[in-house]
Design a protein around this motif. Structure first.
Motif, PDB file in Angstrom:
ATOM      1  N   VAL A   1      -9.509  27.251 -13.813  1.00 29.57           N
ATOM      2  CA  VAL A   1      -8.624  25.758 -13.328  1.00 29.57           C
ATOM      3  C   VAL A   1      -7.500  26.630 -11.980  1.00 29.57           C
ATOM      4  O   VAL A   1      -7.726  27.861 -12.482  1.00 29.57           O
ATOM      5  CB  VAL A   1      -7.554  24.895 -14.772  1.00 29.57           C
ATOM      6  CG1 VAL A   1      -6.665  24.775 -13.688  1.00 29.57           C
ATOM      7  CG2 VAL A   1      -8.653  24.543 -15.223  1.00 29.57           C
TER       8      VAL A   1
ATOM      9  N   LEU B   1      -3.695  18.983 -17.369  1.00 28.22           N
ATOM     10  CA  LEU B   1      -4.767  19.609 -17.668  1.00 28.22           C
ATOM     11  C   LEU B   1      -4.621  21.040 -18.044  1.00 28.22           C
ATOM     12  O   LEU B   1      -5.325  21.652 -18.549  1.00 28.22           O
ATOM     13  CB  LEU B   1      -5.732  19.742 -16.357  1.00 28.22           C
ATOM     14  CG  LEU B   1      -7.571  19.512 -16.770  1.00 28.22           C
ATOM     15  CD1 LEU B   1      -7.835  19.814 -18.092  1.00 28.22           C
ATOM     16  CD2 LEU B   1      -8.231  18.984 -15.772  1.00 28.22           C
ATOM     17  N   ALA B   2      -3.316  21.306 -16.699  1.00 28.71           N
ATOM     18  CA  ALA B   2      -3.543  22.913 -16.301  1.00 28.71           C
ATOM     19  C   ALA B   2      -3.006  23.477 -17.855  1.00 28.71           C
ATOM     20  O   ALA B   2      -3.079  24.545 -18.504  1.00 28.71           O
ATOM     21  CB  ALA B   2      -2.833  23.328 -15.834  1.00 28.71           C
TER      22      ALA B   2
ATOM     23  N   GLU C   1       0.784  -1.183   0.279  1.00 31.92           N
ATOM     24  CA  GLU C   1       0.152   0.142  -0.022  1.00 31.92           C
ATOM     25  C   GLU C   1       0.794   1.218   0.042  1.00 31.92           C
ATOM     26  O   GLU C   1       0.320   1.977  -1.019  1.00 31.92           O
ATOM     27  CB  GLU C   1      -1.006   0.157   1.171  1.00 31.92           C
ATOM     28  CG  GLU C   1      -2.097  -1.003   0.895  1.00 31.92           C
ATOM     29  CD  GLU C   1      -2.982  -1.674   2.535  1.00 31.92           C
ATOM     30  OE1 GLU C   1      -2.136  -0.419   3.590  1.00 31.92           O
ATOM     31  OE2 GLU C   1      -3.366  -1.950   2.362  1.00 31.92           O
TER      32      GLU C   1
ATOM     33  N   ARG D   1      -0.210   6.601  -6.894  1.00 35.96           N
ATOM     34  CA  ARG D   1      -1.545   6.963  -7.630  1.00 35.96           C
ATOM     35  C   ARG D   1      -1.555   8.593  -7.700  1.00 35.96           C
ATOM     36  O   ARG D   1      -1.601   8.959  -8.405  1.00 35.96           O
ATOM     37  CB  ARG D   1      -2.226   6.152  -6.237  1.00 35.96           C
ATOM     38  CG  ARG D   1      -3.996   6.735  -6.845  1.00 35.96           C
ATOM     39  CD  ARG D   1      -4.716   5.879  -5.657  1.00 35.96           C
ATOM     40  NE  ARG D   1      -4.811   6.819  -4.413  1.00 35.96           N
ATOM     41  CZ  ARG D   1      -5.249   6.459  -3.594  1.00 35.96           C
ATOM     42  NH1 ARG D   1      -6.135   5.099  -3.170  1.00 35.96           N
ATOM     43  NH2 ARG D   1      -4.552   7.361  -2.438  1.00 35.96           N
ATOM     44  N   TYR D   2      -0.845   8.555  -6.325  1.00 35.69           N
ATOM     45  CA  TYR D   2      -0.544  10.125  -6.010  1.00 35.69           C
ATOM     46  C   TYR D   2       0.282  11.123  -7.772  1.00 35.69           C
ATOM     47  O   TYR D   2      -0.709  12.281  -7.793  1.00 35.69           O
ATOM     48  CB  TYR D   2      -0.382  10.753  -4.879  1.00 35.69           C
ATOM     49  CG  TYR D   2      -1.379  10.277  -3.524  1.00 35.69           C
ATOM     50  CD1 TYR D   2      -2.795  11.222  -4.273  1.00 35.69           C
ATOM     51  CD2 TYR D   2      -1.081   9.759  -2.614  1.00 35.69           C
ATOM     52  CE1 TYR D   2      -3.606  10.734  -2.716  1.00 35.69           C
ATOM     53  CE2 TYR D   2      -2.239   9.083  -2.098  1.00 35.69           C
ATOM     54  CZ  TYR D   2      -3.064   9.563  -2.265  1.00 35.69           C
ATOM     55  OH  TYR D   2      -4.202   8.885  -0.905  1.00 35.69           O
TER      56      TYR D   2
ATOM     57  N   ARG E   1       2.088   1.049  -3.380  1.00 38.04           N
ATOM     58  CA  ARG E   1       1.186   1.905  -4.742  1.00 38.04           C
ATOM     59  C   ARG E   1       0.727   3.809  -4.089  1.00 38.04           C
ATOM     60  O   ARG E   1       0.370   4.735  -5.414  1.00 38.04           O
ATOM     61  CB  ARG E   1      -0.075   1.477  -4.390  1.00 38.04           C
ATOM     62  CG  ARG E   1       0.367  -0.200  -5.124  1.00 38.04           C
ATOM     63  CD  ARG E   1      -1.415  -1.049  -5.351  1.00 38.04           C
ATOM     64  NE  ARG E   1      -1.786  -0.745  -4.083  1.00 38.04           N
ATOM     65  CZ  ARG E   1      -2.154  -1.966  -3.095  1.00 38.04           C
ATOM     66  NH1 ARG E   1      -0.790  -2.964  -4.032  1.00 38.04           N
ATOM     67  NH2 ARG E   1      -2.958  -2.570  -2.435  1.00 38.04           N
TER      68      ARG E   1
ATOM     69  N   VAL F   1      -4.027  16.246 -13.764  1.00 40.06           N
ATOM     70  CA  VAL F   1      -3.997  17.889 -13.055  1.00 40.06           C
ATOM     71  C   VAL F   1      -3.708  18.696 -14.067  1.00 40.06           C
ATOM     72  O   VAL F   1      -3.904  19.487 -14.517  1.00 40.06           O
ATOM     73  CB  VAL F   1      -4.207  17.917 -11.889  1.00 40.06           C
ATOM     74  CG1 VAL F   1      -3.626  19.204 -11.597  1.00 40.06           C
ATOM     75  CG2 VAL F   1      -5.289  17.426 -11.101  1.00 40.06           C
TER      76      VAL F   1
ATOM     77  N   LEU G   1      -2.273  11.024  -9.753  1.00 33.06           N
ATOM     78  CA  LEU G   1      -3.335  12.477 -10.040  1.00 33.06           C
ATOM     79  C   LEU G   1      -2.365  13.958 -10.437  1.00 33.06           C
ATOM     80  O   LEU G   1      -3.057  14.126 -11.352  1.00 33.06           O
ATOM     81  CB  LEU G   1      -4.289  12.478  -8.664  1.00 33.06           C
ATOM     82  CG  LEU G   1      -5.250  13.263  -8.457  1.00 33.06           C
ATOM     83  CD1 LEU G   1      -6.002  12.786  -9.168  1.00 33.06           C
ATOM     84  CD2 LEU G   1      -5.378  13.374  -7.168  1.00 33.06           C
TER      85      LEU G   1
ATOM     86  N   ARG H   1      -9.161   0.680   4.109  1.00 29.16           N
ATOM     87  CA  ARG H   1      -8.758   1.781   3.111  1.00 29.16           C
ATOM     88  C   ARG H   1      -9.971   1.164   2.438  1.00 29.16           C
ATOM     89  O   ARG H   1     -10.222   0.332   2.549  1.00 29.16           O
ATOM     90  CB  ARG H   1      -7.410   0.245   2.379  1.00 29.16           C
ATOM     91  CG  ARG H   1      -6.935   0.711   1.006  1.00 29.16           C
ATOM     92  CD  ARG H   1      -6.509   0.538   0.337  1.00 29.16           C
ATOM     93  NE  ARG H   1      -5.952   0.211  -0.695  1.00 29.16           N
ATOM     94  CZ  ARG H   1      -4.307   1.484  -0.901  1.00 29.16           C
ATOM     95  NH1 ARG H   1      -3.667   1.579   0.009  1.00 29.16           N
ATOM     96  NH2 ARG H   1      -3.773   1.272  -2.515  1.00 29.16           N
TER      97      ARG H   1
END
Lengths: 428, 546
Positions: free
Chosen positions: B263, A22-23, A4, A11-12, A7, A19, A15, B351
């Motif tokens: 944004v 996208l910016a 965990e 994962r972050y 991972r 973002v 993310l 979790r």
């Protein structure tokens, strides 16, 4: 766990990358907004009268005439209530954007929401428009999980909602213990913590006040009648020890037992089981049943024990009437019991209701007829023995007359015994 | 004689078709630079170039020339070197009254063709007057402006049942102010803070007194205008784009794109949501994107993400979503949600993903009637941050509160309004329902007066029972007085001694007193009495706007 941890950063990372992309896309491909020379003044004047001097003082477009009056409701259909009545136009009509865009959101269009959108968009459900002061907060609280009944009405909001002053009402639990944990902890009589009382205050207390508490005492010892309303410490004398206390009356009531003087319980050798004679209503009225054979009925009821059991001696007391009532027997004059040789067994003539006239059944009818209304001594005329009676001494008939009437009666004698043998009821 | 008569007739005829002069009184309404503004314009046939004699008090007559006109006002220039006459100066304008012949002649005059318009004007509404285009000033060109309010608040609550008493006193005073363009770069500086003292005086418990001074807002923002391509705010502020995350000590930037997309993101510390506003334990970053379809916000949506750390340890991973849909002017549908992401370090939740907060609201609002439904779901998130008081592990693990509220209103006439409302809640250990209906009538005794009556019933886990409320409101000049009486009979159930019923009554009065245009003073008092109750609260609120 190790996986965990591995991972999670990945994962972050994805993310953040998304973002960022996208910016970048926005920055590069979508044209940015910008200043528009045709934007005009802060407040769009398209629909305003052409006469600037109606609103503006000369020489300064930023200053509105001091006597400027504008009926917002009449002109726009939107009433300005409360504090909005006197608000500066530019507070709403400014270049944050079209006012319609903000009006569409209601209060939240202009006013930052300190409740962080948790309470919905209808600010006016709770707030006044003039001062933001919550309207009828106590009454409106009835709709929540915790109505402010009893003592809770006068409690300041901040006492339960620590964040009330900054608009934070979220997640306030509604269990008693959540606010009254400190009260529970500091209560010393009894020490709720030590005893392990329930933390649901409402099981014992009303919302109108801590007292009186209504503790659900074990069913084996219900706190009814005289035991109701007592402080716990009245019985549970060892501080904060509420277990192991015997339910025997004597555990608490030895003093009362010892002090009881009528009768003196120790002297009488009464049992320490108080409930044998008393209920929990009061000690002053015992429910003890006098031994069978001498029920305390009528005149014997309600008497002090010592009236019969003199000298605090409760055993060996004779149950014959004369043991107590000899004086009354001797003092009786109508008829004089002693001289008439009445039996000292009072119950032959009297019951325990009252002495009255007695209910002795005269063997010879004297309640009416020819022999009614006579005085006792008319018949019982022998002062030496009032049990004796005479028919011939008081009889109205003379011996000659009586003899004539019985001249054909065999064995007739003019004696009392002769009269009574043939006329036991006085009839002819 | 005949000749004289003919001459006189000709004079009369000429006079009847020639323009006539007339002297009209005017007044100066404003004066600036080298111009004065007059209270008349075309309405008295004043024309550009006309000369107007003004008589300023204490000075000689001056003559000004009309340079521009509107229907009801005129701008006239004062000769160089002449002092501006004060506002209110009276004057006389000699105007020529146009005759019918002249009017006909002017109307028949041919108008030369205008050269082609080169400037693109915004579409014009033919129902509105055609105006001279006005030009705005950029924020940095505007003068500094300070607006705000100062307030003071006091409240005393006393519970005085039996011989015991409990007193709660709260005093607050604070300031909130917005300063526009103080530094000349078109920025907005915002500051808000207050000082408060509260006292708790309870029998058998040591008195508590504490004072707190706090800063709610202290920020400088650039590009707050709707058209600004970039917005930036730094300091202590509530994010206007992602208010769900609460107060932020940090900075936030927003990029605004054409088409309604914005944004942005920010970073900083998150003060605790309690009056002390302790800050520093929780830091984080957030980002958002939002979209607004048009000026009416027919559709708007926003999404955000927040990541926080508590004293250096990872804490909250939050997703925020918000949407607004207004299919027509009458209907609006709003929803916002918070979703928490839990990792293995969250010992209670474990979790996973959890919908922590959800609020949906549907409203219908027509001219004379409206209705709404609001539903919400709330669970306590597992946080290392101190955000909720009295939080237990059980509550975090299983606690949830669901609510639904339905309301409707109808105004059959401008004076009358009727309302109904129903609420229901449910959590892990209790549920409850309440309903209410009310009627209000306005302008009963005088304009601004009103009477209202309402009946309600609540069925909760603590108490249940009916109640009623009546209020009367009247205006005395600018002051407003409101009297309210409330009756409530409630039954406490599940007591060890069985159900018990109590009656509560309360009476309250409030006075709102505007003093001038800037000062408002409110006084209020309420008393509760009835079975087992004897308490009151009195307070005041004072606000001065500047």
């Amino acid at each position: 766990m190790a996986n965990e941890k591995q991972r999670s950063p990945r994962r972050y990372g994805r993310l953040v990358m998304a973002v960022w992309l996208l910016a970048v896309a926005c920055v590069n491909f979508v044209p940015r907004q910008g200043w528009d020379q045709d934007t005009g003044p802060v407040v769009p004047h398209d629909s305003f009268p052409a006469d600037c001097s109606l609103c503006h003082v000369g020489g300064d477009w930023h200053t509105i005439k001091p006597d400027f009056v504008y009926d917002h409701e009449a002109e726009t259909g939107v009433p300005l209530d409360g504090a909005h009545e006197n608000a500066a136009c530019l507070l709403c009509h400014n270049d944050r954007g079209p006012v319609a865009q903000y009006a569409a959101r209601g209060c939240g269009g202009c006013h930052a929401d300190p409740h962080l959108t948790r309470l919905g968009a209808n600010c006016s459900d709770c707030h006044e428009e003039r001062s933001w002061y919550p309207r009828a907060a106590i009454a409106e609280h009835d709709r929540t999980r915790f109505p402010l009944i009893g003592a809770h009405a006068a409690v300041a909001c901040f006492r339960c909602h620590a964040g009330a002053e900054v608009g934070n009402f979220a997640g306030a639990p509604a269990d008693c213990r959540d606010c009254h944990g400190a009260d529970y902890a500091r209560t010393a009589v009894p020490n709720h913590t030590a005893v392990g009382f329930s933390r649901q205050c409402r099981e014992c207390h009303l919302p109108t006040g801590w007292q009186p508490a209504r503790f659900d005492h074990p069913g084996s010892f219900p706190l009814s009648l005289g035991h109701g309303g007592l402080t716990c410490a009245a019985c549970h004398t060892t501080p904060n020890v509420f277990t192991g206390l015997s339910s025997d009356c004597a555990t608490c009531h030895t003093d009362e037992y010892t002090a009881a003087m009528d009768p003196s319980h120790p002297a009488a050798g009464f049992d320490l089981q108080c409930e044998a004679c008393h209920d929990t209503r009061t000690f002053s009225r015992a429910l003890w049943q006098h031994p069978a054979g001498f029920e305390l009925t009528f005149g014997h009821a309600g008497r002090n024990c010592g009236e019969c059991h003199t000298g605090q001696v409760y055993v060996g007391t004779q149950s014959d009437c004369a043991s107590c009532h000899l004086p009354e027997f001797q003092a009786a004059t109508a008829p004089p019991h002693v001289s008439l040789g009445f039996s000292q067994d009072c119950e032959q003539c009297h019951d325990t209701r009252s002495w009255g006239s007695g209910n002795w059944d005269h063997q010879f009818p004297i309640n009416g007829g020819d022999h009614g209304g006579l005085d006792c001594f008319d018949c019982h005329n022998n002062p030496a023995n009032r049990q004796l009676f005479s028919c011939i001494d008081c009889h109205e008939h003379t011996e000659s007359q009586t003899n004539d009437d019985h001249d054909e009666v065999t064995g007739y004698t003019y004696t009392t015994a002769g009269c009574y043998s043939c006329h036991p009821t006085g009839d002819n | 004689m005949v000749a004289f008569a003919r001459f006189a007739s000709v004079l009369l005829l000429v006079a009847s078709v020639m323009a006539q002069e007339k002297v009209v009184a005017v007044q100066v309404t404003a004066a600036t630079g080298t111009s004065v503004y007059l209270n008349h314009g075309r309405d008295i046939s004043l024309q550009v170039g006309d000369r107007v004699a003004l008589f300023p008090p204490g000075a000689g007559q001056i003559e000004v020339v009309v340079r521009s006109l509107s229907h009801t006002s005129a701008r006239a220039e004062v000769p160089p070197g002449v002092a501006l006459p004060p506002v209110g100066t009276r004057g006389e304008a000699t105007v020529v009254i146009e005759t019918a012949t002249e009017r006909r002649s002017r109307q028949q005059r041919t108008v030369p063709e205008h050269p082609p318009w080169t400037r693109q004007l915004t579409p014009h509404d033919p129902q509105q007057p055609l105006l001279v285009p006005t030009f705005g000033q950029r924020p940095e060109e505007r003068p500094m402006h300070i607006r705000g309010r100062w307030f003071a608040f006091g409240q005393w609550n006393r519970d005085q049942r039996d011989s015991a008493s409990s007193d709660y006193l709260l005093g607050r005073t604070g300031l909130r102010s917005d300063v526009q363009n103080a530094f000349g770069v078109g920025e907005r500086t915002r500051i808000a803070g207050e000082f408060r003292e509260r006292r708790i005086l309870l029998d058998d418990v040591r008195d508590e007194t504490d004072q707190t001074a706090r800063l709610d807002l202290a920020s400088v923002a650039f590009g707050t205008e709707g058209y600004a391509p970039v917005g930036f705010e730094v300091g202590r502020f509530l994010s206007p784009h992602l208010p769900e995350i609460g107060l932020l000590d940090g900075a936030e930037v927003v990029l605004r794109y054409q088409g309604g997309v914005r944004v942005g993101g920010g970073a900083g510390a998150y003060p605790r949501p309690f009056p002390a506003r302790d800050s520093g334990d929780d830091v984080g970053v957030h980002a958002f994107i939002d979209y607004t379809s048009d000026e009416r916000r027919s559709f708007a949506a926003a999404a955000g993400v927040q990541k926080t750390w508590h004293r250096g340890a990872p804490d909250r991973d939050l997703l925020v979503a918000r949407t607004e849909w207004r299919p027509s002017r009458a209907w609006s549908i709003l929803a916002n949600a918070k979703v928490d992401l839990y990792s293995g370090s969250d010992s209670i939740k474990g979790r996973g993903v959890e919908l922590t907060e959800l609020l949906t609201q549907v409203r219908y609002r027509a001219k004379t009637a409206g209705a709404g439904v609001m539903a919400s779901h709330f669970t306590w998130p597992e946080l290392k941050r101190f955000e909720y008081q009295f939080l237990s592990a059980e509550l975090v693990a299983d606690g949830a509160v669901d609510r639904i509220s339905v309301n409707g209103w109808w105004r059959p006439s401008p004076k009358w309004s009727l309302r109904v409302r129903g609420d229901r809640f449910e959590d892990n250990s209790r549920d409850g329902t309440s309903v209410s209906a009310s009627a209000d009538v306005r302008d009963v005794f005088s304009a601004g007066s009103s009477i209202g009556i309402s009946a309600f019933r609540s069925e909760g886990s603590y108490s249940s029972g009916p109640g009623a409320r009546i209020y009367l409101q009247e205006r005395f000049g600018a002051a407003r007085v409101r009297l309210t009486y409330r009756w409530h009979r409630y039954t406490l159930d599940a007591l060890v001694t069985g159900d018990e019923t109590f009656t509560r009554q309360s009476a309250s009065a409030s006075v709102s007193l505007p003093i001038g245009e800037r000062l408002d003073v409110d006084f209020n008092g309420e008393r509760w009495f009835g079975d087992g109750e004897d308490a009151f609260a009195v307070g005041f609120y004072m606000q001065w706007r500047f």
